[in-house]
Enzyme design. Structure first.
Site, short mmCIF file in Angstrom:
data_model
loop_
_atom_site.label_atom_id
_atom_site.label_comp_id
_atom_site.label_asym_id
_atom_site.label_seq_id
_atom_site.Cartn_x
_atom_site.Cartn_y
_atom_site.Cartn_z
N ASP A 219 0.85 -1.20 0.00
CA ASP A 219 0.00 0.00 0.00
C ASP A 219 0.88 1.25 0.00
OD1 ASP A 219 -2.27 -1.58 0.21
OD2 ASP A 219 -2.68 -1.06 2.30
N ARG B 36 -1.38 -0.86 -8.33
CA ARG B 36 -2.74 -0.41 -8.00
C ARG B 36 -2.75 1.10 -8.17
NH1 ARG B 36 -3.87 -1.00 -2.05
NH2 ARG B 36 -4.28 -3.18 -2.50
#
Ligand SMILES: Cc1cc2nc3c(=O)[nH]c(=O)nc-3n(C[C@H](O)[C@H](O)[C@H](O)COP(=O)(O)OP(=O)(O)OC[C@H]3O[C@@H](n4cnc5c(N)ncnc54)[C@H](O)[C@@H]3O)c2cc1C
Length: 299
Positions: free
Chosen positions: A125, A175
């Site tokens: 992340d 992502r």
């Protein structure tokens, strides 16, 4: 966001923790790995994939970071034992980035090695801008060595197009999301439509550069633009995926799956749910409104 909604959301930190927990439980699978397993199994039955996240961030003690590594190793063993279709997402500051970069790198490496043993994958992340350079350094190094690791880039960051240009030429997986942290205007785009425009530019660059994109958004306009880009560039089903958060717009999730797209749901679990839940509530003034009303009425 209206002025009233803005006021509501800035009032969130004073809301009692149990109340935030009650309303925010929609965004979190539960406190234990068994809860995450139950949720991912259910998602798999609905045709969605999972990415399991152990909640926690900004860890200052080595013991806590090491405990998180052990937890993630167990997550991979459990995914394999339960036959789940899921990878994991990790936060560098849970794994010691604020303690020492090389300590964090070693911790992430242990998780990536474990994933490799299981033929699985780790998504790193992206947190606030103070972590971006170190996160990308760790990503580049581990990607070069192991391959089965991807990262996240945020469309609100002005640097993102340059970060895309610097990605590995082979096997990169990114992502792309709007970004959730409050960043200074000097480094981040602020306008809603400006961020949408940069998202579309970034996604198209990823596709042109042969990067596997995880298209993380619940914004219907962006989903529509993404479907257009998938079509324009002739991507087949295995060359991209959509990604959504647990508890957000399940109808859109079903629409995308029914449309033949692959879709992955972010499934956080753990006892450290408060900061994650506050961020989710900030994104959704309607839920925040219920929380604050309940607080004021003493329920
Ligand atoms: C799988 C996934 C992983 C992510 N990982 C990261 C990361 O690593 N780093 C990072 O900075 N950000 C991350 N994010 C968060 C992301 O940056 C955005 O903050 C978030 O996705 C909201 O942006 P949006 O594109 O959905 O658009 P928005 O315009 O914010 O939302 C579009 C619509 O979705 C619905 N919606 C959005 N959020 C909520 C909510 N919390 N509750 C209820 N409804 C909601 C609303 O109907 C809203 O109108 C991630 C998001 C996803 C989906």
């Amino acid at each position: 966001m209206s002025t009233f909604n803005r006021l509501l959301v800035t009032g969130l930190p004073v809301v009692p923790k149990p109340l935030v927990g009650r309303v925010a439980s929609r965004y979190v699978a539960g406190e234990s790995l068994a809860d995450a397993v139950r949720v991912v199994r259910n998602l798999n039955q609905q045709g969605a994939m999972g990415t399991i996240d152990v909640l926690g961030e900004e860890v200052k003690e080595r013991d806590k970071a090491l405990a998180a590594v052990e937890e993630y190793l167990q997550v991979f063993d459990t995914i394999a034992a339960e036959g789940l279709d899921s990878n994991v997402s990790i936060k560098p500051t849970l794994l010691g980035l604020k303690i020492d970069e090389s300590f964090c790198r070693d911790n992430i490496e242990r998780i990536v090695v474990k994933a490799k043993e299981h033929g699985n994958f780790v998504r790193i992340d992206m947190e606030d801008h103070t972590t971006t350079d170190a996160t990308l350094r760790i990503y580049h190094e581990l990607h070069a060595r192991y391959g089965n690791v991807g990262v996240v880039l945020q469309a609100y960051m002005r640097r993102t197009l340059a970060d895309i240009a610097a990605l590995p030429k082979q096997g990169a997986s990114v992502r792309i999301c709007k970004g959730i942290y409050v960043e200074p205007r000097t480094i981040a785009w602020k306008g809603f439509e400006t961020i949408q425009a940069n998202y579309v530019r970034a996604l198209e660059k990823l596709i042109e550069n042969g990067v596997y994109p995880g298209i993380a958004t619940h914004d219907e306009y962006l989903v529509n633009r993404a479907v257009g880009l998938i079509d324009k560039h002739g991507l087949w089903r295995e060359q991209y995926e959509f990604q959504m958060l647990l508890g957000v717009d399940e109808e859109l999730r079903r629409i995308l799956i029914a449309g033949g797209h692959r879709l992955r749901v972010y499934v956080p679990y753990g006892r450290d749910w408060y900061p994650y839940s506050i961020r989710r509530l900030r994104e959704n003034p309607e839920v925040a409104r219920h929380v604050i009303r309940a607080t004021l009425s003493g329920r």
